[in-house]
Design a protein around this motif. Sequence first.
Motif, PDB file in Angstrom:
ATOM      1  N   VAL A 228      66.687  50.067  46.451  1.00  0.00           N
ATOM      2  CA  VAL A 228      65.874  48.955  45.943  1.00  0.00           C
ATOM      3  C   VAL A 228      66.730  48.137  44.980  1.00  0.00           C
ATOM      4  N   LYS A 229      66.539  46.821  44.986  1.00  0.00           N
ATOM      5  CA  LYS A 229      67.222  45.972  44.008  1.00  0.00           C
ATOM      6  C   LYS A 229      66.297  44.819  43.626  1.00  0.00           C
ATOM      7  N   LEU A 230      66.615  44.171  42.538  1.00  0.00           N
ATOM      8  CA  LEU A 230      65.814  43.036  42.088  1.00  0.00           C
ATOM      9  C   LEU A 230      65.975  41.867  43.051  1.00  0.00           C
ATOM     10  N   ALA A 231      64.874  41.197  43.332  1.00  0.00           N
ATOM     11  CA  ALA A 231      64.925  40.008  44.167  1.00  0.00           C
ATOM     12  C   ALA A 231      65.338  38.810  43.303  1.00  0.00           C
ATOM     13  N   GLU A 232      65.726  37.742  43.962  1.00  0.00           N
ATOM     14  CA  GLU A 232      66.026  36.507  43.220  1.00  0.00           C
ATOM     15  C   GLU A 232      64.710  35.838  42.805  1.00  0.00           C
TER      16      GLU A 232
ATOM     17  N   PHE B  91      57.358  40.864  34.938  1.00  0.00           N
ATOM     18  CA  PHE B  91      56.378  41.773  34.330  1.00  0.00           C
ATOM     19  C   PHE B  91      54.970  41.155  34.348  1.00  0.00           C
ATOM     20  N   ASP B  92      54.903  39.826  34.156  1.00  0.00           N
ATOM     21  CA  ASP B  92      53.591  39.141  34.180  1.00  0.00           C
ATOM     22  C   ASP B  92      52.919  39.303  35.541  1.00  0.00           C
ATOM     23  N   LYS B  93      53.738  39.273  36.612  1.00  0.00           N
ATOM     24  CA  LYS B  93      53.185  39.432  37.970  1.00  0.00           C
ATOM     25  C   LYS B  93      52.576  40.815  38.181  1.00  0.00           C
ATOM     26  N   LEU B  94      53.060  41.793  37.382  1.00  0.00           N
ATOM     27  CA  LEU B  94      52.684  43.191  37.616  1.00  0.00           C
ATOM     28  C   LEU B  94      51.646  43.703  36.620  1.00  0.00           C
ATOM     29  N   THR B  95      51.095  42.831  35.788  1.00  0.00           N
ATOM     30  CA  THR B  95      50.214  43.296  34.698  1.00  0.00           C
ATOM     31  C   THR B  95      48.996  44.072  35.185  1.00  0.00           C
ATOM     32  N   ARG B  96      48.526  43.786  36.394  1.00  0.00           N
ATOM     33  CA  ARG B  96      47.311  44.461  36.891  1.00  0.00           C
ATOM     34  C   ARG B  96      47.593  45.879  37.397  1.00  0.00           C
ATOM     35  N   SER B  97      48.872  46.215  37.586  1.00  0.00           N
ATOM     36  CA  SER B  97      49.205  47.550  38.104  1.00  0.00           C
ATOM     37  C   SER B  97      50.122  48.270  37.120  1.00  0.00           C
ATOM     38  N   GLU B  98      49.552  49.295  36.480  1.00  0.00           N
ATOM     39  CA  GLU B  98      50.342  50.079  35.529  1.00  0.00           C
ATOM     40  C   GLU B  98      51.513  50.759  36.226  1.00  0.00           C
TER      41      GLU B  98
ATOM     42  N   SER C 236      55.783  55.161  48.331  1.00  0.00           N
ATOM     43  CA  SER C 236      56.360  53.947  48.905  1.00  0.00           C
ATOM     44  C   SER C 236      55.443  52.729  48.793  1.00  0.00           C
ATOM     45  N   SER C 237      54.146  52.952  48.713  1.00  0.00           N
ATOM     46  CA  SER C 237      53.207  51.823  48.660  1.00  0.00           C
ATOM     47  C   SER C 237      53.436  50.965  47.416  1.00  0.00           C
ATOM     48  N   VAL C 238      53.861  51.590  46.310  1.00  0.00           N
ATOM     49  CA  VAL C 238      54.101  50.855  45.060  1.00  0.00           C
ATOM     50  C   VAL C 238      55.246  49.871  45.236  1.00  0.00           C
ATOM     51  N   LEU C 239      56.371  50.352  45.802  1.00  0.00           N
ATOM     52  CA  LEU C 239      57.528  49.478  45.974  1.00  0.00           C
ATOM     53  C   LEU C 239      57.276  48.405  47.023  1.00  0.00           C
TER      54      LEU C 239
ATOM     55  N   GLU D  90      57.556  44.421  46.567  1.00  0.00           N
ATOM     56  CA  GLU D  90      58.355  43.581  47.478  1.00  0.00           C
ATOM     57  C   GLU D  90      57.544  42.360  47.891  1.00  0.00           C
ATOM     58  N   LYS D  91      56.266  42.580  48.185  1.00  0.00           N
ATOM     59  CA  LYS D  91      55.390  41.452  48.577  1.00  0.00           C
ATOM     60  C   LYS D  91      55.271  40.431  47.451  1.00  0.00           C
ATOM     61  N   LYS D  92      55.292  40.916  46.219  1.00  0.00           N
ATOM     62  CA  LYS D  92      55.173  40.010  45.063  1.00  0.00           C
ATOM     63  C   LYS D  92      56.492  39.331  44.720  1.00  0.00           C
ATOM     64  N   GLY D  93      57.559  39.675  45.460  1.00  0.00           N
ATOM     65  CA  GLY D  93      58.846  39.025  45.251  1.00  0.00           C
ATOM     66  C   GLY D  93      59.624  39.531  44.060  1.00  0.00           C
ATOM     67  N   VAL D  94      59.286  40.749  43.580  1.00  0.00           N
ATOM     68  CA  VAL D  94      60.004  41.321  42.436  1.00  0.00           C
ATOM     69  C   VAL D  94      61.176  42.182  42.908  1.00  0.00           C
TER      70      VAL D  94
END
Length: 825
Positions: free
Chosen positions: A199-203, A216-223, A255-258, A262-266
């Motif tokens: 896994v790596k960070l997306a652009e 991090f703002d995109k992920l606030t709803r999922s701890e 795997s569902s978390v990652l 990926e769908k969120k572009g992170v």
Amino acid sequence: MSEATYHIPVTETFVNVILPLATPKPYTYHVPEELIPEVKFGLRVEVQFGKQKRYSGLIIEVHQNAPEGHRTKPIIGIVDDAPLINERQLKLWNWLAGYYGCTLGEIMHAALPANLKLASETILSLSPLYDGDFVHLEDKEYLIAEALTIQDELSIEEVRDIIGTKTVYPLIRAMLEKRIIYLKEDIKEKYKPKSVACVKLAEPYASDRKQLNAAFDKLTRSERQTEALMAYIQLEKQQDYIRRQDIYKKVNADSSVLKAMEKKGVFELYDREVSRLGSYEEETVDAAELSEQQSDAIERSKTLFEKQDVVLLHGVTGSGKTRVYVELIREALERGEQVLYLLPEIALTTQITDRLQQIFGDDIAVYHSRLNNNERVEMWNAVLQDKPIVLGARSALFLPFSNLGLIVVDEEHDRSYKQHDPSPRYNGRDAAIVLAQLHGAKVLLGTATPSVETYHNVLKKKYGLVAMPERFGGIQMPEILVVDLKNEQKKRQLQSHFSSVLIAELKGALERGEQAILFQNRRGFSPTYRCSTCGWHAECVHCDVSLTYHKYFKQLKCHYCGYQTALPKNCPACGSTGLILKGFGTEKIEDELKIYLPTAKIARMDFDTVRSKHAHAQIINDFEEKRIDILVGTQMVTKGLDFENVGIVGVLSADQLLQFPDFRASERAFQLMVQVSGRAGRKHKRGKVIIQAFNTASPVLKEVFQNDFPTFINRELRERNDFLYPPFVRLIRITLKHKKPELLNDAAKLYAKLLKTALGSWVIGPAVPYISRVRGYYLLDFLIKLERDAKKIRFAKDTVLNSIDEMQRAEGFSGVRVNVDVDPF
């Protein structure tokens, strides 16, 4: 006076070349003038041998001495830029050829990976890894790659025609290295590169870390997703790349978390190709504190190494020998030396590799027979570049070490160190000691059950001895029970092949949440299919052995040649339907155990279940993680495996081990039973071993029961001395083979005459061996038994080989095959 013109005579240059063939000696070629500056020891050259065939041979000598009696051919081209082998390797090859009565070509064939032995018959295919981009190829590479897109395969002769030059091996070597082409046999192995899920960070986050707050703002709803990103940032500081598995472990996610991230572009998920030599990406871990016994063993070994080159580490099963190896390896690495860690077979590498990789990380590489051709070449090149540690089976001896300081031979007693077929029929343990001498290295032989020969060398003060008589952590040796099957049969307590004691103990172990190992040194379901009316039994059509029934395949199989056939419904001899299966193997044990222990999860580990590359590792992993309650197996289960939850070990038929017609039967039976007993108990509690036998009066059973190695070795040495067997004499076994028994008998008479004229009473035979026909060939054995005198042994070997040549030159006997086995095991 005019100045005279002088022509300096140019001396021709010749090279002696080893070909991967059983030619009696290296072949001499002359070197064309333009290639003279390039030839040197250890390079492969393309040469013609015979009228048509071409091979890549190895230069072992450059000289100016023209051979007498024949005209030399020129070398066609030079394949390599740098030498493939070094002088010490050649010395080892020469020793092996001389000692084991074979040729340098046979040694070369065994030593080099297939990709380094190109020949006219080699077939090339386009690599499945090649992306089809022809832009960056050189002209000749392009022609070959394009031709392979039109037709699937090309022979080397066709390559030669396409590019219009005689010298093609350097080109083929370069295309193999670039993975544009593969040898045909590699494709059969369905080669795939080793890769890890990463896994790596997306652009834009990968290139602009200031924008991570937005991620991090995109992920606030999922701890869980927030924790995964934090874990990634933390791991990134420690590792070059992050495996998905690292994230899963760190935040207890799946795997569902990652995938959601990926769908969120992170994150970007990808597979990273890594070296097939194996790597350990996690932080290396230090082993636990040394025990007093381990510390003493390390210091004693170092002291003995000051005076002796070979030391035997005799430690009971579970005494912690591996940790002693680790500390001595660590010290060798600190001195800048290479280390070779030998194991008798691939089956043992799984657990040991994991342990050593945790400690030494990427400094260690693994070499064994299940590697494909490309993996072997990678390993060869890694050792050329001074890979610090190599873990491998006996073939690892042939790797091009340049700075070897220590060789560890684990389970030194094991017969798997002996190569039986084809030639060279060498013993890996003995060859390791010679290899160490050539490098000025030290050898540590480790085992719980030393071979008779090794312990004899200890008693003669030739080897040093370090004893580890106690199990690590103060765990007691297992309790051993010998169950009398005759008595069980009388009392009608025997349930199929299981004594009442064994069934009761297995039930108790399962109730306590413990696991069990059952040992039976015979695979398949049943070794004999017999007619109860006339006595007929199913035999192989090619070998003089009974066919073994394999229930899973519903076939009768020969374990010598692979012949198989369906079960006949009627007796072919008398027509009776009274056909019965006799005896039992691992498959039958697995099958019938389910009747008595229906809730137990049972698995089997034998040659039939571990044929694929990763099957063995999978079974071990399932057993370690307690997905298997009872593991049934052949001698694979006896060797060096360490399971912390095994409470019960069962040996189902000790009689089969003891009644084998071989002078080593007692030694092998003792070793196997002690080794399999060592799988019981180990870490948390004392284990229990149940040995079933009809003949409980055997002295070997008593010695196993009392764990009494001194009594065993003294009795065995006394008997070997009385009856003149190794280590007090040397043996050479010669086997003659032919498909026509009459012709074989005539050849054996002539060979016997030739041998006995020179060697007299040293020669025993010819005799019909225990199995007199294998793969359609009838066999006759000779045994040469002689005292341990170097000159006499050399004379005997020369006589054996010269007599073979003379016998095969006699009219009609050229087709008789002859195997020479020095120190048969």
